[in-house]
Design a protein around this motif. Structure first.
Motif, PDB file in Angstrom:
ATOM      1  N   ARG A   1       0.826  -1.287   0.116  1.00 44.64           N
ATOM      2  CA  ARG A   1      -0.079   0.059   0.079  1.00 44.64           C
ATOM      3  C   ARG A   1       0.880   1.216  -0.239  1.00 44.64           C
ATOM      4  O   ARG A   1       0.347   2.311  -0.657  1.00 44.64           O
ATOM      5  N   GLN A   2       2.048   1.166   0.697  1.00 49.62           N
ATOM      6  CA  GLN A   2       2.995   2.292   0.682  1.00 49.62           C
ATOM      7  C   GLN A   2       3.806   2.599  -0.728  1.00 49.62           C
ATOM      8  O   GLN A   2       4.416   3.621  -0.896  1.00 49.62           O
ATOM      9  N   LEU A   3       3.516   1.714  -1.663  1.00 46.90           N
ATOM     10  CA  LEU A   3       4.183   1.682  -3.020  1.00 46.90           C
ATOM     11  C   LEU A   3       3.154   2.031  -4.165  1.00 46.90           C
ATOM     12  O   LEU A   3       3.638   1.732  -5.290  1.00 46.90           O
ATOM     13  N   LEU A   4       2.025   2.184  -3.744  1.00 50.38           N
ATOM     14  CA  LEU A   4       0.946   2.359  -4.873  1.00 50.38           C
ATOM     15  C   LEU A   4       1.431   3.647  -5.593  1.00 50.38           C
ATOM     16  O   LEU A   4       2.220   4.620  -5.326  1.00 50.38           O
ATOM     17  N   VAL A   5       1.097   3.791  -6.830  1.00 48.25           N
ATOM     18  CA  VAL A   5       1.356   4.582  -7.936  1.00 48.25           C
ATOM     19  C   VAL A   5       1.239   6.288  -7.530  1.00 48.25           C
ATOM     20  O   VAL A   5      -0.083   6.343  -6.795  1.00 48.25           O
ATOM     21  N   LYS A   6       2.098   6.942  -7.760  1.00 45.69           N
ATOM     22  CA  LYS A   6       1.946   8.484  -7.076  1.00 45.69           C
ATOM     23  C   LYS A   6       2.386   9.376  -8.374  1.00 45.69           C
ATOM     24  O   LYS A   6       3.032   9.077  -9.316  1.00 45.69           O
ATOM     25  N   PRO A   7       1.304  10.416  -8.599  1.00 48.02           N
ATOM     26  CA  PRO A   7       1.631  11.355  -9.693  1.00 48.02           C
ATOM     27  C   PRO A   7       2.950  12.245  -9.591  1.00 48.02           C
ATOM     28  O   PRO A   7       3.190  12.686  -8.308  1.00 48.02           O
ATOM     29  N   GLU A   8       3.752  12.439 -10.565  1.00 47.06           N
ATOM     30  CA  GLU A   8       4.897  13.357 -10.374  1.00 47.06           C
ATOM     31  C   GLU A   8       4.267  14.685 -10.566  1.00 47.06           C
ATOM     32  O   GLU A   8       3.244  14.983 -11.144  1.00 47.06           O
ATOM     33  N   ASN A   9       5.118  15.555 -10.050  1.00 53.71           N
ATOM     34  CA  ASN A   9       4.994  16.994  -9.756  1.00 53.71           C
ATOM     35  C   ASN A   9       5.439  17.782 -10.979  1.00 53.71           C
ATOM     36  O   ASN A   9       6.550  18.030 -11.268  1.00 53.71           O
ATOM     37  N   VAL A  10       4.689  17.750 -12.268  1.00 52.70           N
ATOM     38  CA  VAL A  10       5.223  18.479 -13.547  1.00 52.70           C
ATOM     39  C   VAL A  10       4.230  19.358 -13.982  1.00 52.70           C
ATOM     40  O   VAL A  10       2.831  19.363 -13.430  1.00 52.70           O
ATOM     41  N   THR A  11       4.755  20.456 -14.611  1.00 55.33           N
ATOM     42  CA  THR A  11       3.735  21.608 -14.744  1.00 55.33           C
ATOM     43  C   THR A  11       3.709  21.465 -16.574  1.00 55.33           C
ATOM     44  O   THR A  11       2.379  21.960 -16.897  1.00 55.33           O
ATOM     45  N   ALA A  12       4.313  20.677 -17.171  1.00 51.66           N
ATOM     46  CA  ALA A  12       4.135  20.543 -18.697  1.00 51.66           C
ATOM     47  C   ALA A  12       3.075  19.768 -18.881  1.00 51.66           C
ATOM     48  O   ALA A  12       2.733  18.710 -18.198  1.00 51.66           O
ATOM     49  N   GLU A  13       2.170  19.966 -19.910  1.00 52.34           N
ATOM     50  CA  GLU A  13       1.000  18.972 -20.340  1.00 52.34           C
ATOM     51  C   GLU A  13       1.407  18.409 -21.485  1.00 52.34           C
ATOM     52  O   GLU A  13       2.152  18.519 -22.193  1.00 52.34           O
ATOM     53  N   ASP A  14       1.078  17.085 -21.463  1.00 46.89           N
ATOM     54  CA  ASP A  14       1.436  16.053 -22.537  1.00 46.89           C
ATOM     55  C   ASP A  14       0.064  16.267 -23.562  1.00 46.89           C
ATOM     56  O   ASP A  14      -0.936  15.593 -22.985  1.00 46.89           O
ATOM     57  N   ALA A  15       0.259  16.535 -24.660  1.00 43.04           N
ATOM     58  CA  ALA A  15      -1.015  16.770 -25.869  1.00 43.04           C
ATOM     59  C   ALA A  15      -1.477  15.538 -25.803  1.00 43.04           C
ATOM     60  O   ALA A  15      -0.817  14.528 -26.113  1.00 43.04           O
TER      61      ALA A  15
END
Length: 412
Positions: A171-185
């Motif tokens: 549970r501690q290893l579940l996927v987390k979003p990276e903190n990015v500002t750019a958007e991928d079209a």
């Protein structure tokens, strides 16, 4: 001059007290590996660039001469190429393990209890039937290694490779979003993709617990294949063919039982060669792989021969099995190759190396230099007398980094 790379995945290791402070390569009986080191020239190679994890997808791509900063897209797209899935614009591909979780919530192993390809295919097709949609697709691979495609998914995710976290709480290893500002079209936000993947993990656990395969394993007291674990996301990479990078390579082949390596080979323009009985484990068809390499070298300029067994034994923390796999590589692959190629009129330059260490006592990949040896008929050897981490580090090549290895090797 033809070229052959023999790669023992995860073969190098750390000194082990049970072996009198020797590494496994120092302790094992390896006359053929030692012959390559003795008659060739040796060095150490850093296969993982700073900032990237020491995965096989990183290390093997670097060994083949690619700039990871230009081509790296994670393991998922390489698995897709191997399986034959043609990635479309907007596709996110992820490696999707089937793993074993314990009753206390710990990761028991990264391979579902060494699933066969037939067992893994049955389970992943079942999950695709229950969880798949126009947007989500589970695609069978080999053994426990499968593919997850998410249309519109975002690759900017913090994922935990399961083989790097044995015994830890999932549970501690579940996927987390990276903190990015750019958007991928054409792609949603990292938060949305992370939430979707974690939901798929939870639902897979409920479904797999009810599957007859796991009911039988539970009754037998064996590890259950009771969760998916997606990781290493990416979009389709843009890689040159090896023949575009090295004019010496007009035709090449890759021999492996692992989808990841097959996928790298496909993008690199190498034709994959299937070997009956090749498993990626210590029970693989060593003689068949050696024979396939010999046959390929009769027509091809370059052959990449990959053996996985040493890495799997390292991840399982099985010292005896890893020693056995090293000695099998020596006696059942390298020795017959050397015997056969020594009779050929056309010289073959042979490189021997791992992609990264997988120490049996830590059971995870580490980003440390690996020993390599290059034997080329007609080129005198250096002072190295045996193949091991310490011995090769004193060789005439010194310490090479990343693509320097392939450039050096192809200039032989």
């Amino acid at each position: 001059m033809k070229h052959l790379i023999i790669l023992g995945d995860g073969m190098s290791d750390h000194p082990v007290a049970r072996l009198g402070g020797k590494t496994l390569l120092e302790h094992a009986h390896t006359p053929a590996l030692d012959r390559i080191a003795r008659e060739g020239r040796c060095g150490s190679l850093m296969t993982v660039p700073e900032g990237l994890s020491p995965g096989s997808e990183v290390a093997n791509t670097a060994i083949l001469g690619y700039d990871l900063g230009e081509v790296y897209e994670g393991r998922g797209p390489l698995e897709a190429a191997s399986i034959g899935y043609e990635m479309q614009p907007g596709d996110l591909a992820m490696r999707c393990n089937i793993i074993s979780l314990g009753e206390a919530g710990e990761i028991v192993n990264h391979h579902g209890g060494h699933l066969t390809t037939e067992e893994g295919t049955e389970l992943i097709k079942y999950l695709d039937e229950k969880l798949g949609s126009e947007r989500v697709k589970f695609i069978p691979g080999i053994q426990y290694r499968h593919l997850l495609i998410i249309k519109g998914g975002n690759k900017h995710l913090d994922c935990a490779p399961p083989h790097d976290h044995p015994g830890e709480q999932w549970r501690q290893l579940l996927v987390k979003p990276e903190n990015v500002t750019a958007e991928d079209a054409g792609h949603e936000s990292p938060s949305e993709t992370a939430a979707l993947i974690n939901e798929l993990i939870l639902r897979s656990q409920q479904l797999l617990a009810e599957h007859p395969f796991n009911q039988r394993r539970r009754a037998d007291g064996r590890p259950q294949a009771n969760s998916i674990w997606p990781w290493s996301p990416g979009y389709r990479p843009h890689m040159l063919k090896l023949r575009e990078m090295f004019p010496q390579i007009r035709r090449g082949a890759v021999i492996t039982a692992v989808d990841l390596i097959r996928g790298i080979g496909c993008y690199a323009g190498l034709r994959p060669i299937d070997v009956e009985g090749a498993t990626g484990l210590a029970n693989t068809n060593y003689e068949g792989k050696a024979a396939a390499a010999i046959d390929a070298l009769r027509t091809d300029d370059f052959v990449f021969l990959h053996l996985e067994a040493t890495d799997e034994a390292g991840h399982d923390g099985d010292l005896d099995l890893k020693l056995k796999a090293i000695e099998y590589l020596d006696s059942r692959v390298v020795a017959p190759l050397l015997d056969e190629l020594s009779t050929w009129n056309e010289p073959v330059s042979i490189a021997l190396l791992p992609d990264h260490p997988t120490p049996v006592e830590s059971r995870i990949h580490v980003a440390e230099p690996v020993p390599f040896a290059i034997y080329t008929p007609g080129i005198p050897g250096d002072s190295v007398m045996s193949y091991s981490e310490k011995a090769c580090a004193a060789g005439s090549y010194g310490l090479l980094r990343l693509s320097e290895f392939m450039q050096t090797f192809m200039n032989q």
